[in-house]
Design a protein around this motif. Structure first.
Motif, PDB file in Angstrom:
ATOM      1  N   ASN A 232     -13.412  66.386  13.063  1.00 14.31           N
ATOM      2  CA  ASN A 232     -13.908  65.901  14.333  1.00 14.31           C
ATOM      3  C   ASN A 232     -14.281  67.066  15.253  1.00 14.31           C
ATOM      4  N   ARG A 233     -13.341  68.031  15.317  1.00 13.15           N
ATOM      5  CA  ARG A 233     -13.550  69.195  16.193  1.00 13.15           C
ATOM      6  C   ARG A 233     -14.783  69.985  15.736  1.00 13.15           C
ATOM      7  N   ALA A 234     -14.832  70.167  14.400  1.00  8.82           N
ATOM      8  CA  ALA A 234     -15.962  70.918  13.861  1.00  8.82           C
ATOM      9  C   ALA A 234     -17.267  70.211  14.218  1.00  8.82           C
ATOM     10  N   ALA A 237     -18.033  70.802  17.852  1.00 10.41           N
ATOM     11  CA  ALA A 237     -18.515  72.170  18.054  1.00 10.41           C
ATOM     12  C   ALA A 237     -19.961  72.292  17.600  1.00 10.41           C
ATOM     13  N   GLN A 238     -20.184  71.731  16.430  1.00  2.00           N
ATOM     14  CA  GLN A 238     -21.531  71.762  15.853  1.00  2.00           C
ATOM     15  C   GLN A 238     -22.514  71.058  16.785  1.00  2.00           C
ATOM     16  N   ALA A 239     -22.067  69.852  17.199  1.00  2.00           N
ATOM     17  CA  ALA A 239     -22.944  69.019  18.022  1.00  2.00           C
ATOM     18  C   ALA A 239     -23.237  69.726  19.354  1.00  2.00           C
ATOM     19  N   THR A 240     -22.156  70.303  19.952  1.00  2.00           N
ATOM     20  CA  THR A 240     -22.326  70.970  21.240  1.00  2.00           C
ATOM     21  C   THR A 240     -23.333  72.113  21.102  1.00  2.00           C
ATOM     22  N   HIS A 241     -23.093  72.883  20.042  1.00  5.79           N
ATOM     23  CA  HIS A 241     -24.003  74.012  19.796  1.00  5.79           C
ATOM     24  C   HIS A 241     -25.447  73.525  19.655  1.00  5.79           C
ATOM     25  N   GLN A 242     -25.579  72.449  18.861  1.00  7.23           N
ATOM     26  CA  GLN A 242     -26.905  71.906  18.596  1.00  7.23           C
ATOM     27  C   GLN A 242     -27.561  71.417  19.881  1.00  7.23           C
ATOM     28  N   ILE A 243     -26.715  70.890  20.797  1.00  4.35           N
ATOM     29  CA  ILE A 243     -27.271  70.385  22.052  1.00  4.35           C
ATOM     30  C   ILE A 243     -27.612  71.557  22.982  1.00  4.35           C
ATOM     31  N   GLN A 285     -18.111  72.275  28.241  1.00  2.00           N
ATOM     32  CA  GLN A 285     -16.822  71.645  28.552  1.00  2.00           C
ATOM     33  C   GLN A 285     -16.377  70.665  27.452  1.00  2.00           C
ATOM     34  N   VAL A 286     -17.339  69.956  26.877  1.00  2.00           N
ATOM     35  CA  VAL A 286     -16.997  69.034  25.765  1.00  2.00           C
ATOM     36  C   VAL A 286     -16.361  69.837  24.640  1.00  2.00           C
ATOM     37  N   LEU A 287     -16.976  70.984  24.344  1.00  2.00           N
ATOM     38  CA  LEU A 287     -16.446  71.835  23.285  1.00  2.00           C
ATOM     39  C   LEU A 287     -15.054  72.335  23.661  1.00  2.00           C
ATOM     40  N   LEU A 288     -14.919  72.736  24.938  1.00  2.00           N
ATOM     41  CA  LEU A 288     -13.643  73.246  25.427  1.00  2.00           C
ATOM     42  C   LEU A 288     -12.543  72.159  25.321  1.00  2.00           C
ATOM     43  N   ALA A 290     -12.467  69.582  23.365  1.00  2.00           N
ATOM     44  CA  ALA A 290     -12.140  69.336  21.960  1.00  2.00           C
ATOM     45  C   ALA A 290     -11.242  70.445  21.428  1.00  2.00           C
ATOM     46  N   THR A 291     -11.551  71.696  21.809  1.00  2.00           N
ATOM     47  CA  THR A 291     -10.754  72.833  21.346  1.00  2.00           C
ATOM     48  C   THR A 291      -9.312  72.701  21.832  1.00  2.00           C
ATOM     49  N   ILE A 292      -9.190  72.368  23.132  1.00  2.00           N
ATOM     50  CA  ILE A 292      -7.846  72.252  23.708  1.00  2.00           C
ATOM     51  C   ILE A 292      -7.044  71.170  22.981  1.00  2.00           C
ATOM     52  N   THR A 293      -7.692  70.030  22.760  1.00  2.00           N
ATOM     53  CA  THR A 293      -7.010  68.925  22.060  1.00  2.00           C
ATOM     54  C   THR A 293      -6.550  69.369  20.676  1.00  2.00           C
ATOM     55  N   TYR A 294      -7.442  70.064  19.983  1.00  2.00           N
ATOM     56  CA  TYR A 294      -7.097  70.520  18.637  1.00  2.00           C
ATOM     57  C   TYR A 294      -5.924  71.480  18.680  1.00  2.00           C
ATOM     58  N   ARG A 295      -6.000  72.468  19.621  1.00  2.00           N
ATOM     59  CA  ARG A 295      -4.916  73.457  19.721  1.00  2.00           C
ATOM     60  C   ARG A 295      -3.582  72.765  20.040  1.00  2.00           C
ATOM     61  N   GLU A 296      -3.697  71.747  20.858  1.00  2.00           N
ATOM     62  CA  GLU A 296      -2.491  71.007  21.231  1.00  2.00           C
ATOM     63  C   GLU A 296      -1.885  70.311  20.002  1.00  2.00           C
ATOM     64  N   ILE A 297      -2.773  69.708  19.206  1.00  2.00           N
ATOM     65  CA  ILE A 297      -2.303  68.980  18.016  1.00  2.00           C
ATOM     66  C   ILE A 297      -1.699  69.950  17.011  1.00  2.00           C
ATOM     67  N   VAL A 298      -2.363  71.063  16.851  1.00  2.00           N
ATOM     68  CA  VAL A 298      -1.886  72.037  15.871  1.00  2.00           C
ATOM     69  C   VAL A 298      -0.613  72.716  16.386  1.00  2.00           C
ATOM     70  N   GLY A 299      -0.478  72.728  17.685  1.00  2.00           N
ATOM     71  CA  GLY A 299       0.763  73.245  18.264  1.00  2.00           C
ATOM     72  C   GLY A 299       0.771  74.756  18.417  1.00  2.00           C
ATOM     73  N   VAL A 300      -0.294  75.292  18.971  1.00  2.00           N
ATOM     74  CA  VAL A 300      -0.338  76.745  19.199  1.00  2.00           C
ATOM     75  C   VAL A 300       0.505  77.052  20.439  1.00  2.00           C
TER      76      VAL A 300
END
Lengths: 447, 333
Positions: A232-234, A237-243, A285-288, A290-300
């Motif tokens: 999902n995150r990837a 990221a891809q989509a954000t970049h593409q946009i 911000q959408v990318l940010l 998503a990144t934060i959510t992912y980092r939270e899930i992974v538990g950094v």
């Protein structure tokens, strides 16, 4: 939840039923067996007495003489406190003893009958009065059997009680075993219960082989979810970049266009530029987010000094503040560290959003004061500006950026701040400042 | 307290059933009566009854003294519900009545130690001894056992000693004692043969036999109730007791509540009093239940066991055989 069934309750219900059933069966069968063996013993005693009488019989002239052996009867009397009866006859002629003793129904030797109102055991022995004679000497010896029956009942009751006790002990043991057996399952349950919503780390625990499969399945499920999340995150990221790429191109073209177009069209182009910038910021911000959510899930998680972090954020933001002619002042001395355990990147982004927001709304030539401090259980970053202040309810703040009229001020900033605060056990508090402006305090729990 | 001493053999109408009684006695004057029939001389049980009515003030004891055979006959023909307790020394007859279902159970615990089935309770024990005239039997002190006695009599064959013992044909106690002698000692018939070789005169009762020895009519009386002898010793210097070393018989006195008795509570109370320490203390010292433990001279006391085996002693066929043998000894010396 009420119609959930309990393994323990079911087990005990069936156990209890079994207990009653087994006790009844044991009582009944013990009673039968003991009664039979006592009766056989009693029959043997009666037979012995009858035999002694038979053996003593002799025919003298026409009279049959026999001995009623006192000692043999005494042995019988000692065996139980029971009444004793006897009768001696030749065919139908009564010779001695009780005349009204019952006769057996068939040609049995030992039989039970109700005699004088009491259950009584009788033994009948007979023999020809002399070898070859058709006349038979018949001896009946009887003894009441009340105490035998009481004894067999007592023994049966004791056996049944012993079985009951054994079963109860077994049941207690089963309860203990069940508790013990369910312990790993309960541990896994606690493990899952105490987990953060997005924690997909595998369960690492020494579990018995019976539960290992459950743990494996759980861990596989966790893995799948984590995979889905990353995908999902990837994608984002891809989509954000593409946009962002076409937006950047639009922005560049628009900026070039602004210089070339005629005066009357210039405002439309300016608006186009603002909207393109907003689109670019939103995509970031959408990318940010998503990144934060992912980092939270992974538990950094890591330990860092909040003051140092804030001052580095301020350094990076100085240029944009200068453009707006706004001063950024860190009130806290840099040599007093406020140590925090958390996701440094996420917190950095949150603070950036907060200050960015303040810069946006602070009028030119005013100061924004930033303070880092620690209370009993919280590390706080306070941002104080002289902007217009918040006029809306704090409860609706999650989208406060969008409420502003200026389309360039629309974004996901506050959503990001709140998300980070929440994942660190903190919150965002917004209040009005004395003399105009507002104070935003972002706090994080210190474990 | 008033005592009404009646003459021997009064025939009383007792609720349509005739009881041949030897005496009727009352102890206490309370309105509620407990009626006891028994074989014991009233004088022997009177102190116990007196102690009982002084404790149970609402009760009066009416004691009907009867022979054991009359008691047996009366119980079998159906007693009046008024009769609360049957007390007798004829333990064989008592056991047979209980065996045949004429008794009802005492309250639990009362007949636990001594007795049978909780329906028959032993309340005293009468040791049986042999008495002799010391002036007539020189050197008799050396006789310690029945064998000694037989040898002594054999050696004295020329002297024609005058001996007496219970006539089993007349006395139920005598029959019971002879049967028990046979149970204990297979040489009893030989002893009887030796007795018969002298001048043997069977007798009906302990009292008579004691009188005869004191009067000098008999030199020796075999099997006499000791409790009858003890009070006579002081006035009769020639009267001596021989307690055999081989064994000493003792007759238990027992009591039961007749099946049809309508008020077993007072009978239970009376029997409980009889076996209590206080009741026992009111009996003559030689007949208390603890007489076995008492420091007596002579060999082991063998109380007649309260067992339904006694029933076979009473069997007609058995009696007939016994008396055939008895008569052979007694009549053809």
């Amino acid at each position: 939840m009420n119609d959930l069934w309990s393994i323990r309750r079911r087990l005990f219900a069936s156990w209890f039923l079994m207990l009653i059933l087994v006790s009844v069966v044991v009582y009944w069968s013990a009673n039968v067996v003991v009664e039979r063996s006592l009766r056989e013993g009693q029959d043997r005693n009666l037979q012995a007495v009858a035999q002694v009488i038979l053996d003593s019989a002799v025919k003298i002239d026409t009279v049959i003489e026999f001995e009623l052996p006192y000692q043999a009867f005494e042995v019988l009397a000692y065996s139980a406190p029971e009444r004793i009866y006897y009768a001696v006859s030749v065919d139908t002629q009564h010779l001695s003893g009780y005349r009204d003793l019952p006769r057996p129904e068939a040609s049995v030797n030992a039989f039970g009958a109700l005699y004088r109102g009491e259950p009584t055991r009788f033994y009948v022995g007979s023999k020809p009065i002399f070898p070859g004679s058709t006349e038979r000497l018949r001896v009946v010896v009887g003894q009441t059997e009340t105490s035998y029956q009481t004894e067999s009942t007592t023994i049966a009751v004791w056996i049944a009680v012993a079985v009951l006790v054994a079963f109860t002990l077994l049941a207690l043991w089963a309860e203990f075993s069940l508790r013990h057996a369910l312990k790993p399952v309960i541990e896994i349950e606690n493990d899952l219960g105490s987990r953060a919503a997005g924690d997909f780390t595998p369960i690492i625990r020494q579990v018995p082989s019976e539960v290992a499969r459950l743990v494996q399945t759980l861990n596989r499920t966790f893995d799948k979810h984590r995979g889905l999340l990353e995908e999902n995150r990837a994608f984002i990221a891809q989509a954000t970049h593409q946009i962002k790429t076409p937006i950047a191109a639009i922005l560049t073209r628009a900026e070039l266009l602004e210089k070339e177009v005629e005066e009357r069209s210039r405002d439309s182009v300016k608006d186009l530029i603002v909207r393109a910038r907003y689109a670019s910021k939103l995509a970031t911000q959408v990318l940010l987010r998503a990144t934060i959510t992912y980092r939270e899930i992974v538990g950094v998680r890591e330990q860092f000094d909040l003051t140092t972090l804030v001052s580095s954020v301020l350094r990076t933001m100085d240029p944009s503040a200068e453009i707006k002619e706004v001063g950024l002042t860190l009130l806290s001395p840099e040599d007093t560290p406020v140590v925090l355990d958390g996701d440094r990147i996420a917190i950095r982004e949150a603070i950036t959003c907060l200050i960015d927001n303040a810069i946006e709304y602070t009028p030119a030539l005013s100061d924004i004061e930033i303070e880092v401090y620690e209370t009993d259980n919280e590390a706080c970053v306070s941002v104080m500006d002289r902007g217009p202040g918040f006029t809306i309810d704090i409860a609706q703040l999650s989208g406060f950026d969008t409420s502003k009229k200026d389309p360039s001020h629309v974004g996901l900033g506050l959503a990001i701040i709140e998300r980070v605060a929440k994942s660190h056990g903190g919150r965002l508090t917004i209040s009005s400042r004395e003399g105009g402006g507002s104070q935003c305090v972002l706090s994080f729990a210190v474990s | 307290m008033r005592f009404v001493v009646c003459c021997v053999l009064i025939t009383l109408s007792f609720q349509a059933k005739c009881l041949e009684i030897e005496g009727e006695f009352f102890v206490g004057d309370a309105p509620n009566q407990i009626v006891v029939i028994g074989t014991a001389d009233f004088s022997r049980v009177q102190p116990v009854f007196a102690g009982f009515v002084s404790e149970q003030k609402e009760l009066q004891v009416r004691y009907l003294q009867m022979s054991s055979r009359e008691i047996d006959r009366a119980v079998r023909s159906g007693l009046s519900p008024d009769i609360d307790l049957v007390m007798s020394s004829a333990v064989d007859l008592q056991v047979r009545l209980v065996n045949d279902g004429y008794a009802k159970a005492f309250e639990p615990g009362l007949a636990a130690d001594s007795g049978w089935r909780g329906e028959l309770v032993q309340y005293s024990l009468e040791p049986v001894v042999t008495i002799f005239n010391v002036a007539r039997l020189v050197g008799f002190e050396r006789v310690r056992t029945r064998r000694d006695l037989a040898r002594f009599l054999e050696r004295s064959s020329g002297r024609s000693l005058r001996l007496t013992l219970y006539d089993p044909d007349v006395s139920g106690v005598g029959y019971l004692l002879s049967r028990q002698d046979l149970v204990q000692d297979e040489h009893f018939w030989s002893l009887l043969d030796v007795f018969s070789a002298q001048h043997l005169e069977p007798n009906c009762c302990s009292g008579d036999m004691i009188d005869r020895v004191i009067n000098g009519e008999s030199d020796l009386a075999y099997n006499v109730l000791e409790s009858y002898v003890l009070p006579r010793l002081e006035d009769a210097p020639n009267l001596k007791i021989l307690r055999f070393d081989d064994y000493q018989l003792a007759i238990p006195r027992t009591a039961f509540i007749p099946k049809q008795a309508d008020g077993p509570e007072s009978a239970n109370k009376l029997v409980r009093y009889f076996v209590s320490e206080e009741g026992q203390n009111r009996l003559a010292p030689g007949v208390r239940l603890d007489v076995i433990q008492a420091n007596r001279k002579g060999g082991p006391i063998k109380p007649i066991r309260i067992t339904p085996a006694l029933v076979v002693h009473l069997d007609d066929m058995n009696r007939r055989r016994f008396f055939q043998r008895w008569n052979r000894s007694v009549q053809d010396p």
